[in-house]
Design a protein around this motif. Structure first.
Motif, PDB file in Angstrom:
ATOM      1  N   ARG A 152       0.819  -1.214   0.000  1.00 27.86           N
ATOM      2  CA  ARG A 152       0.000   0.000   0.000  1.00 27.86           C
ATOM      3  C   ARG A 152       0.852   1.263   0.000  1.00 27.86           C
ATOM      4  O   ARG A 152       0.458   2.295  -0.547  1.00 27.86           O
ATOM      5  CB  ARG A 152      -0.921  -0.034   1.223  1.00 27.86           C
ATOM      6  CG  ARG A 152      -2.001   1.028   1.210  1.00 27.86           C
ATOM      7  CD  ARG A 152      -2.965   0.776   2.360  1.00 27.86           C
ATOM      8  NE  ARG A 152      -4.033   1.759   2.379  1.00 27.86           N
ATOM      9  CZ  ARG A 152      -5.101   1.725   1.598  1.00 27.86           C
ATOM     10  NH1 ARG A 152      -5.223   0.744   0.720  1.00 27.86           N
ATOM     11  NH2 ARG A 152      -6.032   2.653   1.669  1.00 27.86           N
ATOM     12  N   SER A 153       2.016   1.187   0.608  1.00 29.77           N
ATOM     13  CA  SER A 153       2.864   2.374   0.723  1.00 29.77           C
ATOM     14  C   SER A 153       3.661   2.652  -0.544  1.00 29.77           C
ATOM     15  O   SER A 153       4.291   3.705  -0.665  1.00 29.77           O
ATOM     16  CB  SER A 153       3.835   2.204   1.898  1.00 29.77           C
ATOM     17  OG  SER A 153       4.718   1.116   1.674  1.00 29.77           O
ATOM     18  N   ASN A 154       3.645   1.713  -1.499  1.00 24.70           N
ATOM     19  CA  ASN A 154       4.378   1.888  -2.757  1.00 24.70           C
ATOM     20  C   ASN A 154       3.462   1.558  -3.930  1.00 24.70           C
ATOM     21  O   ASN A 154       3.681   0.583  -4.657  1.00 24.70           O
ATOM     22  CB  ASN A 154       5.618   0.991  -2.788  1.00 24.70           C
ATOM     23  CG  ASN A 154       6.669   1.407  -1.788  1.00 24.70           C
ATOM     24  OD1 ASN A 154       7.429   2.328  -2.012  1.00 24.70           O
ATOM     25  ND2 ASN A 154       6.680   0.709  -0.649  1.00 24.70           N
ATOM     26  N   PRO A 155       2.408   2.364  -4.144  1.00 24.76           N
ATOM     27  CA  PRO A 155       1.466   2.063  -5.223  1.00 24.76           C
ATOM     28  C   PRO A 155       2.120   2.222  -6.591  1.00 24.76           C
ATOM     29  O   PRO A 155       3.091   2.962  -6.764  1.00 24.76           O
ATOM     30  CB  PRO A 155       0.356   3.093  -5.022  1.00 24.76           C
ATOM     31  CG  PRO A 155       1.027   4.234  -4.321  1.00 24.76           C
ATOM     32  CD  PRO A 155       2.062   3.611  -3.426  1.00 24.76           C
ATOM     33  N   LEU A 156       1.569   1.515  -7.563  1.00 20.93           N
ATOM     34  CA  LEU A 156       2.093   1.559  -8.920  1.00 20.93           C
ATOM     35  C   LEU A 156       1.417   2.676  -9.711  1.00 20.93           C
ATOM     36  O   LEU A 156       0.210   2.909  -9.558  1.00 20.93           O
ATOM     37  CB  LEU A 156       1.839   0.219  -9.618  1.00 20.93           C
ATOM     38  CG  LEU A 156       2.472  -1.017  -8.961  1.00 20.93           C
ATOM     39  CD1 LEU A 156       1.928  -2.286  -9.610  1.00 20.93           C
ATOM     40  CD2 LEU A 156       3.985  -0.973  -9.077  1.00 20.93           C
ATOM     41  N   PRO A 157       2.150   3.371 -10.564  1.00 25.57           N
ATOM     42  CA  PRO A 157       1.523   4.365 -11.444  1.00 25.57           C
ATOM     43  C   PRO A 157       0.467   3.700 -12.319  1.00 25.57           C
ATOM     44  O   PRO A 157       0.658   2.590 -12.809  1.00 25.57           O
ATOM     45  CB  PRO A 157       2.696   4.887 -12.282  1.00 25.57           C
ATOM     46  CG  PRO A 157       3.917   4.561 -11.488  1.00 25.57           C
ATOM     47  CD  PRO A 157       3.611   3.294 -10.752  1.00 25.57           C
ATOM     48  N   ALA A 158      -0.659   4.378 -12.520  1.00 24.99           N
ATOM     49  CA  ALA A 158      -1.803   3.779 -13.199  1.00 24.99           C
ATOM     50  C   ALA A 158      -1.468   3.321 -14.609  1.00 24.99           C
ATOM     51  O   ALA A 158      -1.023   4.107 -15.446  1.00 24.99           O
ATOM     52  CB  ALA A 158      -2.965   4.771 -13.236  1.00 24.99           C
TER      53      ALA A 158
END
Length: 759
Positions: free
Chosen positions: A118-124
């Motif tokens: 959750r702390s390192n989300p991926l760019p959409a």
């Protein structure tokens, strides 16, 4: 209330010591795990053996020990869920560590994994970082709770769900609250209906009936159905059963006996039982088989209509495993073969698709697409000629029962020589028999015509003749079908050592060769060598000299196959003669009249298939985009009326030969690769998904035809691709499951995303 506020409110209540409502594992937690975790965490190739498809799997936890290890010198202990240990404490003794327990003042391991993700989300919908290894062959660290801090610092994108769009705020809040409540787990027991219980009782009475004949038949049936997900025709389509050996009789709770193989000695008195399958159904292990009153009557008729006797039921042991033709010789061969033919798709699925989930030990011995036919029992001399059967049976023993690495070469040569002696006997005996013709091919039901598609280390099977006319066709007789099943299913040990696995692979190569050569008997004698030369190019010629026996190039065929390409002529007549048995007519890949679409479609659907067909059955030398494509791409097309169709776009890799265990990439012929396109989900392991509107299909196909390099293909994936980081990835991914459920509800299960690529 927005989910972010719900999460904040839940955390505030927790900090104030306010007791929140208890979270239900069955109703709230497992559905989240099924939606976001099960696509990776089931089967033997689940990272760290963490299986989140059931409460039992969640409690078992994770292990550092690999199931798939092609270099191990000793067989390892089996770790099969529900079988090899029962309860959390038993799994701890087997070196599985908890992912649910908070330890040493730290949150549970799964909580920290979720927080890291959750702390390192991926760019959409962006490509993943190039240094993020998502291959199934990657090294899984599997940190213990005390090792997590170091793991997180080295793997900032190593949180869960791994390398894919994560949990929603609401899902995260639910799991966080459940973990704070101590992560209580309940197993959701399957409750059979009254009609299902009646059939279960009838089958258990039959399987446990007294008598030597009954005992031997039940043993043979168990060894052939132990892998099946059995369903009651007319019952609940979500209910499946598994045949097991239990210490307890019918009417009592099942106490399964966990032998390494289904034909190992159970070591005690046992009873055959039908055990409800627990946990989430996943497509890759879901190999279905129908049972009911009609099937039971068919089994009785097959095995007990004739008057045969058995003096004593054979024991167990390596020789009994190696040669089931000797072990079950008392049972009429006609009954055994016909039982397998009745549901041939099931048996081919067990060894082509199989539940081992990473099958390159077997799949690299087969072509990427081929058809399978079966020899009619009336024309199978093993069935009809008792003298020949007696001579052949001792030669049909299979390797893999002993795994001494030092004697691997000796074991292999021994079984290779037996097999070749059998092939010589078979060739000479059939040369004196009536010439093979159309009646040689079994046509009893729609299991008679099968198509197989391989995607590197997995494969799929479908009834019907799909795709272009393939390079090879198999004709399986009873000894070939039974040996393949025993070698790759009954006797194969996924936990075995490198010697066992090598023997399995090497012998399957001989079986494939036997099925190909058997098919060649249907073609004109003078044409056979040219086909062999095509199938065994380059180094394949060396393999033919080293390990295969001579092919009959003199005995003619009774078939009239005019033209320069006898195999193509055969395929054309096969499609015409047996059109009523072809479960999946395929005008898209074999478009002969300009109408490259299925019958009965609306105009918009016809237009879509007509346009998509321009991608099918063309060699990569003329359609360069094939060189950029993974092996199992799904194309989801949305129509103006709100409906949608899912097409599989399978890359068929061409090989100079498939006769060697190592160096497959050296035998690729990329310019000859083709695509098969068909309106079904034809793989348990989608590699990528395109989503487009019907009005965009012409543009999509046009761009695909113009691609000449990776840059051009990336433009297509950027426009229409559903990458792992797409905000709606899970909706589109699980819509593939939904499509199977709509069209083939019995076959539906959660697909696997371990092979979903970073395009």
């Amino acid at each position: 209330m927005p989910t972010r506020l719900l999460l904040a409110f839940a955390l505030l209540l927790a900090s104030l010591g306010v007791r929140a409502a208890a979270i239900s594992y069955v109703d709230e937690v497992q559905p989240i795990l099924t939606q976001k975790c099960v696509a990776c965490h089931t089967c033997y190739d689940a990272p760290c053996q963490l299986n989140l498809g059931s409460g039992e799997g969640a409690l078992r936890g994770a292990s550092k020990q690999l199931v798939y290890d092609g270099t191990r010198t000793e067989a390892q202990a089996t770790t099969r869920l529900y079988y090899d240990a029962h309860g959390e404490a038993a799994w701890r003794r087997r070196d599985f560590h908890s992912v649910l327990d908070a330890q040493g003042g730290q949150a549970a391991l799964i909580a920290r994994m979720l927080e890291l993700g959750r702390s390192n989300p991926l760019p959409a919908n962006a490509k993943l970082p190039e240094d993020l290894d998502i291959a199934i062959t990657r090294s899984n660290t599997c940190p213990l709770p005390g090792e997590f801090a170091e793991y997180a610092s080295k793997n900032p994108h190593g949180g869960m769900p791994f390398a894919v769009t994560g949990l929603t705020d609401g899902e995260y809040a639910t799991l966080t609250q459940w973990l704070q409540q101590g992560a209580p787990v309940q197993e959701q027991a399957l409750t059979p209906t009254a009609a299902e219980l009646s059939q279960v009782e009838a089958w258990e009475r039959f399987l446990n009936a007294p008598g030597a004949r009954e005992n031997l038949v039940s043993r043979w049936i168990y060894e052939h159905l132990f892998l099946a997900h059995l369903y009651i025709e007319g019952g609940d389509q979500r209910h499946f059963f598994q045949m097991v050996r239990s210490r307890t009789p019918s009417g009592q709770p099942i106490d399964p006996i966990a032998t390494r193989r289904p034909n190992d000695d159970p070591g005690t008195t046992f009873y055959y039982r039908l055990w409800p399958i627990q946990g989430v159904i996943v497509h890759k292990t879901h190999i279905t088989y129908p049972i009911g009153s009609k099937q039971l009557e068919r089994v009785r008729q097959l095995f007990f209509a004739s008057d045969w006797t058995v003096d004593a039921v054979p024991g167990y042991g390596a020789q009994r495993r190696a040669n089931p033709f000797e072990t079950f010789a008392a049972i009429p061969a006609q009954a055994r073969y016909q039982f397998m033919l009745d549901n041939a798709e099931y048996f081919v699925r067990t060894f082509i698709r199989g539940p081992v989930c990473r099958g390159q030990i077997a799949t690299d011995v087969i072509r990427d697409n081929f058809w399978a036919l079966f020899q009619d029992p009336a024309h199978d001399l093993y069935i009809t000629n008792a003298e020949y059967r007696e001579q052949a049976t001792p030669l049909l023993a299979m390797p893999g029962q002993f795994d001494d690495i030092g004697d691997l070469l000796g074991l292999w040569r021994n079984y290779r020589d037996k097999r070749n002696e059998y092939e010589d006997l078979r060739r000479d005996t059939y040369a004196a028999a009536p010439l093979p013709g159309w009646s040689t091919i079994w046509t009893g039901n729609d299991n008679a015509l099968l198509s197989i598609f391989r995607q590197h280390d997995s494969a799929s099977v479908r009834k019907g003749l799909l795709g272009e006319i393939p390079q090879t066709i198999w004709l399986l007789d009873y000894p070939l079908l039974e040996r393949t099943y025993y070698q790759l299913v009954v006797n194969f040990d996924v936990f075995g050592n490198v010697s066992h696995q090598a023997q399995t692979r090497l012998y399957f190569d001989l079986i494939r060769n036997g099925a190909e050569v058997n098919f060649l008997r249907l073609l004109p004698a003078e044409s056979r060598q040219a086909y062999l030369d095509d199938w065994y190019q380059d180094s394949g010629k060396l393999k033919m000299w080293l390990d295969y026996t001579h092919v009959d190039h003199r005995t003619p065929s009774a078939l009239y196959l005019p033209g320069p390409d006898a195999k193509r002529s055969f395929a054309g007549q096969l499609l015409s003669r047996y059109a009523s048995l072809d479960a999946r007519p395929d005008p898209i890949n074999r478009c002969s009249n300009g109408r490259c679409y299925r019958e009965g479609l609306k105009a918009e659907q016809r237009d879509v298939e007509q346009r998509l067909s321009r991608l099918a059955s063309r060699p990569a030398a003329g359609l360069k985009v094939i060189e950029q494509m993974p092996e199992a791409t799904m194309v989801r097309v949305e129509f103006a009326d709100g409906s949608r169709e899912v097409y599989s776009l399978l890359r068929n890799r061409a090989h100079s030969n498939v006769a060697f265990m190592l160096g497959e990439e050296l035998r690729y012929q990329p310019g000859l690769d083709t695509l098969t396109l068909y309106p079904e989900v034809l793989s348990s392991y989608p590699n990528f998904l395109f989503n487009l509107k019907a009005s965009e299909v012409e543009d999509f196909v046009g761009q695909m035809q113009q691609v000449s390099d990776a840059k051009g293909f990336e433009a297509i994936t950027q426009h229409w691709g559903i990458r792992r980081s797409h905000p709606q990835f899970w909706f589109y991914f699980h819509d593939l499951d939904a499509r199977i459920r709509e069209t083939q509800p019995i076959e539906a299960g959660v697909l696997d995303m371990n092979r979903y690529e970073n395009l």
